[in-house]
Design a protein around this motif. Structure first.
Motif, PDB file in Angstrom:
ATOM      1  N   THR A 269     124.025  92.580  19.924  1.00 32.60           N
ATOM      2  CA  THR A 269     124.630  91.348  19.411  1.00 32.60           C
ATOM      3  C   THR A 269     124.230  90.158  20.275  1.00 32.60           C
ATOM      4  O   THR A 269     123.925  89.081  19.754  1.00 32.60           O
TER       5      THR A 269
ATOM      6  N   ASN B 278     120.923  89.086  19.484  1.00 36.10           N
ATOM      7  CA  ASN B 278     120.868  88.681  18.078  1.00 36.10           C
ATOM      8  C   ASN B 278     119.929  89.565  17.262  1.00 36.10           C
ATOM      9  O   ASN B 278     119.261  89.111  16.346  1.00 36.10           O
TER      10      ASN B 278
ATOM     11  N   THR C  75     122.435  94.462  13.340  1.00 39.18           N
ATOM     12  CA  THR C  75     122.523  94.447  11.885  1.00 39.18           C
ATOM     13  C   THR C  75     123.879  95.028  11.459  1.00 39.18           C
ATOM     14  O   THR C  75     124.579  95.649  12.256  1.00 39.18           O
ATOM     15  N   TYR C  76     124.181  94.819  10.222  1.00 42.12           N
ATOM     16  CA  TYR C  76     125.403  95.382   9.650  1.00 42.12           C
ATOM     17  C   TYR C  76     125.391  96.901   9.762  1.00 42.12           C
ATOM     18  O   TYR C  76     126.414  97.518  10.063  1.00 42.12           O
TER      19      TYR C  76
ATOM     20  N   LEU D 204     129.528  90.903  11.146  1.00 38.88           N
ATOM     21  CA  LEU D 204     128.149  91.355  11.008  1.00 38.88           C
ATOM     22  C   LEU D 204     127.695  91.381   9.553  1.00 38.88           C
ATOM     23  O   LEU D 204     126.514  91.184   9.262  1.00 38.88           O
ATOM     24  N   SER D 205     128.630  91.615   8.646  1.00 41.38           N
ATOM     25  CA  SER D 205     128.260  91.670   7.224  1.00 41.38           C
ATOM     26  C   SER D 205     127.823  90.312   6.694  1.00 41.38           C
ATOM     27  O   SER D 205     127.092  90.237   5.710  1.00 41.38           O
TER      28      SER D 205
ATOM     29  N   ASP E 233     126.240  88.186   8.755  1.00 35.25           N
ATOM     30  CA  ASP E 233     125.224  87.802   9.744  1.00 35.25           C
ATOM     31  C   ASP E 233     125.740  86.769  10.749  1.00 35.25           C
ATOM     32  O   ASP E 233     125.028  85.840  11.123  1.00 35.25           O
ATOM     33  N   ASP E 234     126.975  86.939  11.188  1.00 37.41           N
ATOM     34  CA  ASP E 234     127.567  86.052  12.188  1.00 37.41           C
ATOM     35  C   ASP E 234     127.735  86.826  13.495  1.00 37.41           C
ATOM     36  O   ASP E 234     128.817  87.319  13.818  1.00 37.41           O
TER      37      ASP E 234
END
Length: 125
Positions: free
Chosen positions: A44, A47, A50-51, A91-92, A94-95
Motif C-alpha cells: 500500500t 502504491n 490491488t483489491y 482498495l476496491s 483504488d484509494d
C-alpha cells in the motif's frame, strides 16, 4: 483423600498445559497475521496494492479466525474484521491512501490482542 489430592494435581497440570498451548498457538497465529498485514502495508505504501491483495489477506484471516474463536472472545476478533473490511473497501475504489491507516491499525492489533490475553501479572491485576 489421596485420590482427591491426585485429582487436584492432575487438574492443575491439565489447566497449565492447556494454557501454555493456547498462549503459544495464539501468539503463532498472530505472528503469521502480522506478517501478512505488514506485506499488505508495504504494498500500500508503494502504491502497488490491488483489491485482490486485500481479498487474499481477508481469506487468510477468515481461515485463522476459525481457530481463534475457540481461544479468544468474539469482540477481540471483531475489530480486525471491521478494520480489514474498511481497508478492502478503500482498495476496491483504488484509494490506497484511505486504506493505509486501516492497515496500520491492523498491524497494531496483531501486537495488542495476543498480549492482552497472555498470562501475566499485568493482565491479572
Amino acid at each position: 483423600m489421596i485420590r482427591t489430592i491426585a485429582s487436584i494435581f492432575i487438574t492443575l497440570g491439565l489447566i497449565l498445559g492447556i494454557s501454555v498451548y493456547e498462549t503459544k498457538q495464539v501468539s503463532k497465529t498472530f505472528r503469521e497475521l502480522k506478517h501478512s498485514f505488514e506485506t499488505l502495508q508495504e504494498k500500500t505504501e508503494l502504491n502497488t496494492v490491488t483489491y485482490d491483495d486485500g481479498v487474499a489477506v481477508r481469506t487468510f484471516w477468515d481461515k485463522k479466525k476459525e481457530t481463534l474463536h475457540f481461544w479468544l472472545p468474539h469482540g477481540a476478533l471483531q475489530e480486525i474484521d471491521f478494520q480489514l473490511n474498511e481497508a478492502i473497501g478503500f482498495l476496491s475504489i483504488d484509494d490506497a491512501e484511505g486504506a493505509l491507516p486501516k492497515i496500520e491499525v491492523l498491524v497494531g492489533l496483531t501486537d495488542a490482542i495476543p498480549h492482552s490475553y497472555n498470562f501475566g501479572m499485568k493482565n491479572i491485576f
